[in-house]
Structure formats: C-alpha cells, structure tokens
Design a protein around this motif. Structure first.
Motif, PDB file in Angstrom:
ATOM      1  N   GLU A  93       0.846  -1.188   0.000  1.00  0.00           N
ATOM      2  CA  GLU A  93       0.000   0.000   0.000  1.00  0.00           C
ATOM      3  C   GLU A  93       0.883   1.240   0.000  1.00  0.00           C
ATOM      4  N   SER A  94       0.261   2.389  -0.263  1.00  0.00           N
ATOM      5  CA  SER A  94       1.038   3.618  -0.446  1.00  0.00           C
ATOM      6  C   SER A  94       1.783   4.043   0.812  1.00  0.00           C
ATOM      7  N   VAL A 112      -1.629   0.621   8.206  1.00  0.00           N
ATOM      8  CA  VAL A 112      -2.543   0.858   7.106  1.00  0.00           C
ATOM      9  C   VAL A 112      -3.898   1.321   7.637  1.00  0.00           C
ATOM     10  N   TRP A 116      -4.334   7.544   5.538  1.00  0.00           N
ATOM     11  CA  TRP A 116      -3.263   8.219   4.812  1.00  0.00           C
ATOM     12  C   TRP A 116      -3.273   9.727   5.058  1.00  0.00           C
ATOM     13  N   HIS A 263       4.696   0.634  -4.921  1.00  0.00           N
ATOM     14  CA  HIS A 263       4.120  -0.708  -5.065  1.00  0.00           C
ATOM     15  C   HIS A 263       3.715  -0.877  -6.516  1.00  0.00           C
ATOM     16  N   SER A 270      -5.633  -3.630  -8.617  1.00  0.00           N
ATOM     17  CA  SER A 270      -5.636  -3.487  -7.161  1.00  0.00           C
ATOM     18  C   SER A 270      -4.252  -3.818  -6.630  1.00  0.00           C
ATOM     19  N   HIS A 271      -4.054  -3.569  -5.359  1.00  0.00           N
ATOM     20  CA  HIS A 271      -2.773  -3.883  -4.726  1.00  0.00           C
ATOM     21  C   HIS A 271      -2.996  -4.011  -3.229  1.00  0.00           C
ATOM     22  N   GLY A 272      -2.007  -4.564  -2.561  1.00  0.00           N
ATOM     23  CA  GLY A 272      -2.106  -4.752  -1.114  1.00  0.00           C
ATOM     24  C   GLY A 272      -1.519  -6.068  -0.664  1.00  0.00           C
ATOM     25  N   GLU A 278       2.635  -6.913  -7.741  1.00  0.00           N
ATOM     26  CA  GLU A 278       2.524  -5.870  -6.720  1.00  0.00           C
ATOM     27  C   GLU A 278       3.850  -5.597  -6.015  1.00  0.00           C
ATOM     28  N   ASN A 808      -5.826  -7.725  -2.433  1.00  0.00           N
ATOM     29  CA  ASN A 808      -5.821  -7.429  -3.858  1.00  0.00           C
ATOM     30  C   ASN A 808      -6.991  -8.039  -4.611  1.00  0.00           C
ATOM     31  N   PRO A 824     -10.448   6.464   1.052  1.00  0.00           N
ATOM     32  CA  PRO A 824     -10.208   5.071   1.456  1.00  0.00           C
ATOM     33  C   PRO A 824     -11.213   4.537   2.462  1.00  0.00           C
TER      34      PRO A 824
END
Length: 931
Positions: A93-94, A112, A116, A263, A270-272, A278, A808, A824
C-alpha cells in the motif's frame, strides 16, 4: 444467557486484539545516535521520483509498435545509470511503501488502518535529516513526512484531494500538475534570491510523487491504454525535469536521480498483497555518485522478462525497498534515518573504495545502535534470571567485528571491510527481530489457554442448558468447595505480580489473567464433564468414531477452503448428496431436487476466477433481470391471495421492483459514462445512495410472514448488491438465497421425520418479535449438522466469489456508482458492506431455520460459536512469522478473518433479528391492515 453473550463478545474482542500485540507491534525504537559518513558525499542534491502504482514489467516492456514504452528511462538504463527491481513487502500500500523508501523501515501492518491523511511523523526520515526538502504531489502522502519534521525545512506543494477522481476524463493530469509546478517553482526561484540560495545549498532533496499511474490503474487497469499512455507521459516529464535541473545548476553534475515506485498493481487494478505484480517495482538511479551501466554476458537472474525487455546484457541489481533510504542518505551525506533497516547497495555507488567502506560501516553502526536500544529496553523490563540475550551478537562479538572492519579500512582493504559490515548488519537485523518477537511465545501461550478454555466452557454450557445429558433433580449437582476458587485466585495474584515486576503493558494483564476466570468457570462444571463423558461411553464405538471423524473432516474442509476455494465446491457436492442418505428423497422429492439443483449451481462459483479480474456489466444486468422475473412471479402469487393485505403488499412489492430496475439503470449508465470519461453523473450517485438507504427500510415495511419478509430482504439488498457488482458475483446472492430458502424447507422436513411435533407449513409461519422460541425442545445430534451447515454457508458467503483474505481481490470499480473521488474509508466501508450482504442473508435464513425447527436460536448460535472457535484455533497455530511475506500476511489475515467472523456474527445476528422481526407502521394506515 445475555450475560454470557456480552462476556463472549468481550472475550472474542480480546482474542482478536491479541494478534496486534503479538504480530502487529511497531518495530520503532528511539534514543539512537545519528550516524553519517565522514567523507565528502558525491552529490549536493537528490531528486526522488516515485511513480505510485508503477509495475516494473510495464515500464520496461515494448509497446505494440516495438518501441520502448519509456524511452528516456530506458536510455538511462543503457547509457547513464544503474537499474534493478525493488522488492516491496506486504502490505503493498502507499503509506508503508513510501515509509520504506524514505524512512528505510517496514511499517507494521496495522499502520494501514491509520489511514493516509494528516498522519504525524512518528519516525525519522531522509526528509527530516536533509537541510531542505521540497515535495510536490498528493496531500495524503506529502503530509506524512512534513508534519512532525524537526525545524521548518520540509516544504510541500499539493493539489486538492478532490482531484483524485477515478472517473475523471484525464487522470494523468495529476502527474502533469506536478511537473508543471516544479517548472514554475524553479522559474520563480531565479527571481527570488533567498530561495535561490537555499536551492544551491548542500544536502537538498526534491521529491515528486506521481499519483496518476495508480489512479489510472485502479480506474482502467494496468493493461489499459490510459495506464500505458500515462507511463509515456511520465517518461517525457522526467526527461524534461532532468533538462530543467541541468539548466538551473549549470551542468555541475552534482545531482543524483532516483526513479522508483511504492508498489505495483495486479492485472485487475488493485494492490495490497504479495503477488509479484505488486511487489516487483522498478528502480533506476543515475547522476552524481551512481555507477554507469555495466555490460555483462550473463546474469544470475533466470528471468524470461530480461529477454522480453532486451536488458539481459545490462547488469540488474535488485534491492529491497528499504535499501533505497541508506543509498539516498549516502549520496548526499546526511545521517542515515535512525529507524532504517535498509542495507546500503554499494553496487550502485560510483565512488572510491574508502567511501563505500565508510558508508557501509556507518550503515552497520546505525543498525547496531537500534539493536542495542532494543536489547536494553527488553532487558530493563525482564527479570534478570529470565532474560535470554541474543547469543549470536554478544558485546564481544560486536566489538570484534567493528574492530576488524575499522582495521581493514585503515589498511585499505575495503572489500573485506564491506563484507564484515554486511555480516554485522545481518546479525543485528536478526537480533532486532529476536527482541521484537521476544514476548511472542509467552503471549501466544496465554491466548491459547484462554482460547481452549473459552471453547470448552461454551461447549459445556451448550450441553448443560440445551441437552438432556446433565443430571436431573434426583441427582443434584455437587457444588465445588472453597479450595477451587482460592486456588484460581492465588494463580491470578501470582500472575499479576509477575507482570507488575516486569513493568508489562496493561494489555499483557488482560491476555494473561483472562484464562484464569475462564478455566475456573470450566472447572466448576466438572459434573457436566463427567456426565458428558459417561454419555459418550454409552455409545457404540463405531458410532462414536464415525461422529468424531465426520466432525473432524467437516472442520478441516472449512479450514482448507481458506487456502483452496474449490474445497467449497467439494463441500457443496457432498451437501447435494444429503437427501440420498436420509428419508428426505422419498418423502420430499421435489424439495430434494431443488436442494440438489441449487447446491450444484452454487458449487460453480468457487471454481470461477476471483472477482475483479474482468468486469462484465452484462452479467450484472442478467442478475437484475432474473431478480425482476422472480419478483414478478412472487408478485403474481401475492395478488392471487385474498388475505386482506393485497394493497400493502402490492405497493411495497412494486416499490422494490422499481428499486431493482433503477439499480440496473444506474449500473449501466455509470459504466457507459465512465467508459466515455464523462465521470459519475450526480443523479446516478444520488440514486445509488438512496437505494442503499432504502434497503434498510423497505424490508421492515413488509409483512412478518416468513416467505414475504425473506423475499423482501433479498430484493432490497440485492438492489444494493447490483450497484456494488462488476461481474458474475451479482448472481451469487441470488443463488445463495434460493438455496437458503430450500434449506429452510429441508430442515423442516428433516425435523418432522425425526418425530418432533408437527409444525405448520413454511408459507404460513411468521417471524415473531420475541428474541427466541422459548426453548421449544432440547438439542439432538442432528442439530450439530445444522450448525455446521450454517458455518459452511457463512464461509461460502465469504469466499464464494473471491479470496477476501487477500486485499488485492478487492476492485475499486465496484464502488464507482457511489463515488469516484478517492476516499479510502468510504470506499473500504462500501466494499466491506458488499461482503457482508451475503453474510446477512445467511443469518436471516438462520432465523427462519430456528423458527421452522423449533430450535432455540441461542443453542444453535452457541454451537456455531464453538465451531468457529475451533477453526480460529486452527489458524492460531497456522500463523507464521517466517517464509515469504505473502505466506506471513495470508496466515495472519486468515486468523483475523475467523476472529472477525465470530465477533461480527453477534452483531449480524442482532441485525438479522431486527430485519426479520421488526415491523414499521406507516402513518395513516389503520392497524387492522398491518401485521
């Protein structure tokens, strides 16, 4: 019983929270001395460019015409600098990605959940150590490193958060905004003497955060034209940026450039989690202090991607994401971030051997400082005779390695010094992990004791209160003497004193003292244990073994389904054969055929690809049409019935059908609007939120008759589910609900065949307002099967259309009917609600099963909790702190999901009761017209 559920909720919350103290604690320590290399650095300034959500393969691949997708970056790799792949860690994640790059350590997973926006800086970073830092980009990221930085030397320039719109016509404008404002900034600096002087200082950092790629990837997926065109735009922007710096600083060759990503991204946007798409991010460095390209005949990477990228002859140097921070600190000569655990990649440095050795020595001392502080903190709060130091890195070992490394540097044996420093870093990192997990076994053992004790007590309470196995009035139960409670009180006092002496956190008291009253409650029921064991021994051995084997296999199938979704298909196929081993097939053939059909139909879903990979609005429309056809059929049957409620039922039924039709229109309209890049229409957004709100109200207006109320809940909540669907998963709640309705009939037929008093037909039953069915009967062995069916359907509701244990598998496109501007918490809440809708449908079916089988909902619920706790105990043992980060993250998420299920189950059970039993009265309606 109410007290039991309240206590049970608190106990499960404690068990759930324990995982954060055991596995998700912050690795940060404070009190270290800053370390920096004493030699002059090769660069005066550093430019860090992070392309958010950029995949390594997409950057280096060629386009359809055979041309490089990023020609300037490729030219840097082949002509000017060094390159490799930066390997990230879960969660991808960012926030944790940027922390790893800029601060050099891997933030704990729970960070997380902090979000953010506007997070204070709780750690040291490269920006904090720099003389000046200027940054441009997203306000969510820039604020993380600006707030809390010592002094007034970190400056941020960010656009408005509403600009992060997934439905915008041109999302790449987020990146053009950054490049344009950097140009304006340097143009203004030429006429501002104070700013000009600051820009010409040493130890200056420029940070460009490019969010366009991440937003385009979420909105259109990485394989889209928008994402790939965004890469070309970023490449051109970086080229212009390099020219701008050369012009402004007069080609002084004192600028170092770093280009990377926080990432990657999956093919479905998607990502995570830990998929290579990823975790593999690009890393390219060039400029002052960076080695030029190194030609090689062969590489140690056996990777077909190198040949596809045509870079097999240019040395690839992979690094861990946290290694970027010490590299940047070394290039501009600032102290390494205090909490950094990155290892300096000396292969990237184009400098003297002395500088590389000194920099690595500084890196080793900086990490060793953290090790010493960590060890000191743990030693201070542990009794001397219980403290076990990390034996691989004793004080003498530290001194010996440092002395030898310093000696090699003095003798100009720089390579040997570097190797020794790497050895010391490796040992120090292992020591940090050792002390970070020092209390893990102790805490885990106490949580395990509490877990086993609670599952045992819940089982005993079920047996005692809802079965005929306990002693009657003729055999009074003996009360325990005072010795038993005194013994447990003594154990609790000793444990509390032990924790007090070691100055443990208050949470440790909860985890360690909780098992004491739980096991005391178990010990008080020793007579129930004796009666239960006696009853078991009266059973034939073959029957007892058969029951135990069936229970064990059933629970193992549930556990395996968390790892392999197709195990749900296996379970549903077995369920389909249930009527054949009972008299149901002969006495209720039509219902049995329906059961077999819907079991087989539902069994298809776990075999389908995970939701989110390929959007298909056509399937969403098909699901809506099927729901409308079903509504027409049910509506026709309501009109035929002359029961005095035709007007009310017809009005409500028509409203729900219109809601379904509106949801279908909104989905189709929104999809076309976003496809044409016109954004989310305001009318569609308002309609979506209105449908969501009405889904809570319309079912409460329907009659309390079991079929009418269940169907009303299905139609209302399916309308919301359609708005949150992107493909075949829209069909899932419809098939699941049909199976649940058949299950209700099957259970009633099964109960009547077992000799229990006759119950009216399902169509004539009504949900009552009472909390339970007044314990109509005692438990029978078949009720264990009912409880298992319920748990299996709950797990199917979780994993039927995707693996929610992996972040994800979520697709942001599922919330585009509600909002497209990045938020988010709202987006996460909507996706969570999408997951819970099938869950609540199953819980409503539980209420109906309880009603049709004359079974106390409390007893059924107790059995469900016991089964869930046994599953959670499985996952507690399966939690890993070794192996790949994907394995570690998956094992932890499985435990968290099961614990969440047992906790959330209590809330959803209450919600299901409200949905099925509550009745709203419309103003102006006489009471005689309402149920």
């Amino acid at each position: 019983m109410m007290l039991f559920f309240v206590v049970g909720l608190l106990v499960h919350i404690v068990f759930f929270a324990s995982i954060f103290d055991i596995y998700f604690t912050s690795p940060l320590v404070h009190g270290m001395t800053p370390q920096f290399t004493p030699l002059p650095p090769p660069a005066r300034r550093l430019v860090l460019i992070i392309a958010d959500g950029l995949r390594a393969d997409t950057l280096h691949e060629f386009d359809e015409d055979g041309n490089p997708r990023a020609p300037f970056i490729r030219n840097v790799v082949m002509q000017e600098g060094s390159w490799g792949v930066s390997h990230t860690r879960v969660p991808t994640e960012s926030r944790p990605g940027h922390v790893a790059v800029i601060a050099g350590f891997y933030e704990d997973v729970s960070a997380v959940a902090k979000g953010w926006k506007e997070n204070p800086v709780e750690f040291d970073s490269l920006f904090n150590e720099s003389r000046y830092t200027w940054s441009w980009g997203s306000p969510d990221i820039l604020s993380m490193f600006a707030k809390g930085a010592t002094g007034n030397h970190v400056f941020t320039y960010s656009y408005d958060a509403d600009s992060e719109d997934f439905g915008a016509e041109d999302i790449s404008k987020l990146d053009t905004w950054v490049f344009d404002h950097v140009k304006e900034f340097f143009h203004a600096a030429k006429n501002n003497q104070s700013l000009y002087s600051q820009l010409n200082e040493e130890k200056v950092v420029f940070f460009l955060h490019l969010l366009g790629l991440d937003t385009n990837g979420h909105a259109h997926r990485p394989a889209s034209r928008e994402y790939k065109d965004n890469i070309k735009m970023v490449d051109e922007g970086v080229k212009e940026l390099v020219s701008l710096f050369k012009e402004f600083y007069g080609n002084d060759e004192k600028t170092a450039f770093i280009f990377t990503s926080d990432h990657g991204m999956t093919d479905w946007g998607s990502h995570g989690a830990g998929h290579p798409s990823e975790t593999f991010t690009p890393f390219v460095a060039w400029g002052a202090g960076i080695k030029s390209p190194q030609r090689v005949a062969a590489q140690r990477f056996n990777d077909t991607l190198l040949k596809e990228w045509k870079l097999e002859h240019y040395k690839r140097q992979d690094i861990n994401q946290a290694d970027v921070a010490p590299l940047m600190a070394s290039l501009i000569g600032v102290p390494f971030p205090l909490n950094s655990v990155g290892v300096l990649p000396v292969g990237y440095l184009n400098s003297t051997g002395a500088f590389r050795a000194e920099s690595m020595f500084t890196n080793a001392v900086q990490i060793l400082e953290q090790f010493k502080v960590k060890m000191s903190q743990k030693k201070e709060v542990t009794l001397p005779f219980l403290f076990t130091p990390f034996k691989l890195l004793s004080d003498s070992k530290q001194f010996d390695i440092l002395r030898k490394a310093r000696s090699h540097i003095k003798q100009r044996e720089f390579d040997e010094a570097v190797l020794l420093c790497k050895e010391l870093i490796d040992l120090a990192l292992k020591g940090l992990s050792y002390y970070h997990t020092y209390d893990r076994f102790f805490l885990g053992t106490n949580v395990l004791l509490g877990f086993v004790g609670w599952a045992s007590y819940a089982s005993l309470l079920t047996i005692k209160s809802h079965s005929g196995l306990t002693r009657g009035a003729g055999n009074p139960v003996k009360k325990p003497g005072c010795l038993l409670p005194c013994g447990f009180v003594a154990v609790g006092i000793l444990m509390a004193f032990f924790l007090l002496v070691q100055a443990c956190p208050w949470t440790y008291y909860v985890y360690c003292l909780l098992p004491v009253p739980i096991w005391y409650a178990v010990a008080r029921e020793y007579q129930v244990i004796q009666d239960f064991v006696t009853a078991l021994l009266t059973l034939p051995p073959s029957r007892l073994v058969g029951h135990l084997l069936a229970c064990t296999l059933g629970i193992e199938v549930l556990v395996l389904s968390f790892f392999y979704r197709h195990m749900l298909t296996v379970g549903l196929l077995v369920f389909a054969g249930w009527p054949f081993i009972t008299p149901l097939w002969t006495r209720a053939k039509s219902i049995s055929l329906s059961w077999i059909f819907f079991c087989l139909l539902l069994a298809v879903f776990p075999l389908m690809p995970v939701v989110g990979r390929e959007p298909d609005v056509f399937l969403v429309m098909c699901a809506g049409l099927l729901l409308l056809l079903l509504s027409l059929f049910v509506g026709a049957s309501l009109v035929k019935r002359k029961d005095g409620f035709v007007n009310e039922k017809s009005w409500l039924h028509l409203s729900q059908m219109l809601s379904t039709a509106l949801a279908m229109y909104v989905v189709h309209s929104t999809y076309n609007s976003l496809l044409q890049k016109r954004g989310l229409p305001l009318a569609n957004q308002v309609a979506s939120w209105a449908i969501l709100a009405s889904s809570f109200v319309l079912p409460l207006l329907s009659p309390r008759g079991l079929p009418e109320r269940l169907f009303s809940i299905l139609v209302s909540w399916m309308s919301t589910y359609l708005l949150l669907s992107t493909g075949y998963e829209a069909l899932f709640p419809l098939v699941l609900s049909c199976l649940m309705f058949v299950w209700i009939h099957m259970e009633q037929e099964s109960l009547q065949q077992a000799g229990v008093a006759y119950k009216p037909k399902v169509s004539s039953l009504q949900f009552c307002g009472s909390a339970d069915v007044a314990q109509c009967r005692q438990l029978c062995p078949d009720d264990i099967r009912r409880a298992f069916f319920l748990v299996f359907f709950l797990v199917t509701a979780f994993f039927g259309t995707g693996n929610i244990a992996s972040i994800n598998s979520f697709d942001l496109a599922s919330v585009y009917c509600f909002l497209t501007v990045f938020n988010p918490f709202i987006m996460g809440g909507l996706m969570l609600w999408k997951i819970l809708i099938p869950f609540v449908l199953v819980m409503c079916a539980l209420e109906a099963v309880q009603l049709t089988t004359q079974l106390s909902s409390k007893s059924l619920f107790l059995m469900v909790l016991v089964i869930s706790d046994i599953m959670a105990l499985h996952f507690f043992f399966l939690v890993k702190d070794y192996g790949s980060w994907l394995d570690i993250g998956t094992s932890i998420s499985h435990y968290v999901i099961v614990m969440s299920m047992t906790t959330v189950l209590m809330f959803l059970n209450a919600l299901a009761q409200q949905l099925t039993t509550r009745k709203l009265r419309l103003c102006g309606k006489p009471k005689s017209h309402l149920i």
